[in-house]
Design an enzyme around this catalytic site. Structure first.
Site, PDB file in Angstrom:
ATOM      1  CG  LEU A 141      -2.119  -0.899   1.262  1.00 13.62           C
ATOM      2  CD1 LEU A 141      -2.774  -0.877   2.640  1.00 13.62           C
ATOM      3  CD2 LEU A 141      -3.119  -0.479   0.195  1.00 13.62           C
ATOM      4  CG  ASP A 142       0.034   4.782  -2.310  1.00 11.81           C
ATOM      5  OD1 ASP A 142      -0.287   5.555  -1.386  1.00 11.81           O
ATOM      6  OD2 ASP A 142      -0.695   4.561  -3.294  1.00 11.81           O
ATOM      7  CG  LEU A 143       3.882   8.040   2.434  1.00 14.57           C
ATOM      8  CD1 LEU A 143       4.628   7.350   3.572  1.00 14.57           C
ATOM      9  CD2 LEU A 143       4.697   9.228   1.906  1.00 14.57           C
TER      10      LEU A 143
END
Length: 238
Positions: free
Chosen positions: A102-104
């Site tokens: 999951l991206d930042l």
């Protein structure tokens, strides 16, 4: 008897692909003899070593469900010194690895485990495990919906059609969507939405296969139940 790359991956030393490469490079031995790609061994009887270091004893398999908050990277360490998900689960007592990413700025369901076989099942493209997101967007949703429900190509990358529906929401000026995909390419939902003229303001993963986030609070984790684990392992390709 099991294939060497499977044994090495299960012990958390290398991924399966990394183990295959190490075998081809002559870095893996079985009872002191250089191993061959495709070779099998008995992890209980044979001495398997990588770069001269015997494999560690097998660990108890652990399966965690984390509600990842925004502001954390999905890695075990970060060269830029950013907060990472390993910091959130360090009290589990075992070194576990994220299954997918999951991206930042995304949040929600993240599975962590030391089970290499399950990781392979859930992340390999051939298994097409569904991932469902709740996505808050602004823009012309009526125009975007039919576009999201078709295959598309963005910057040379092909994305298969998503399952999309509008969710009830009391927020003014934005729309809450349920977006389900089964490819899991890098920032896929964000890129698909942008290509359809939508701006993503919040993205939360709420389901992966049969596993649901539920009411788990951001930054908290729990162990999977036996029923959840059994269902997840039996997840069929879509």
């Amino acid at each position: 008897m099991e294939r060497l790359q499977k044994i090495i991956s299960a012990r958390g030393v290398l991924s399966r692909r990394g183990a295959e490469q190490a075998i081809q490079e002559g870095r893996v031995t079985v009872n002191g003899v250089p191993a061959l790609l495709g070779q099998q061994a008995d992890p209980e009887k044979d001495v398997i070593a990588v770069d001269g270091i015997p494999l560690p004893a097998s660990e108890k398999l652990v399966y965690l469900l984390l509600n990842k908050p925004t502001g954390y990277v999905t890695t075990l360490s970060d060269e830029q010194g950013r907060k990472n998900v390993a910091q959130l689960v360090r009290d589990c007592g075992t070194r576990v690895y994220p299954v997918g990413r999951l991206d930042l700025n995304s949040e929600g369901l993240l599975l962590l485990t030391n089970d290499g076989d399950l990781t392979q099942k859930l992340t390999h493209p051939s298994h097409q495990v569904e991932k469902e997101y709740q996505v808050r967007v602004t823009g012309d949703v009526e125009r975007a919906l039919p576009l999201l429900r078709r295959d598309m190509t963005v910057d040379g990358v092909s994305y298969l059609a998503a399952k999309v529906r509008v969710l009830p929401s009391q927020a003014q000026g934005s729309t809450l969507l349920s977006v389900t995909i089964h490819q899991g390419k890098n920032r896929q939902v964000r890129k698909m939405c942008a290509a359809c003229g939508l701006t993503v303001h919040r993205l939360k993963r709420v389901r992966e296969g049969t596993l649901r986030l539920g009411e788990l609070r951001p930054g908290k984790w729990r162990y999977l139940t036996e029923a959840e684990l059994k269902a997840l392992k039996n997840t069929d390709s879509k």
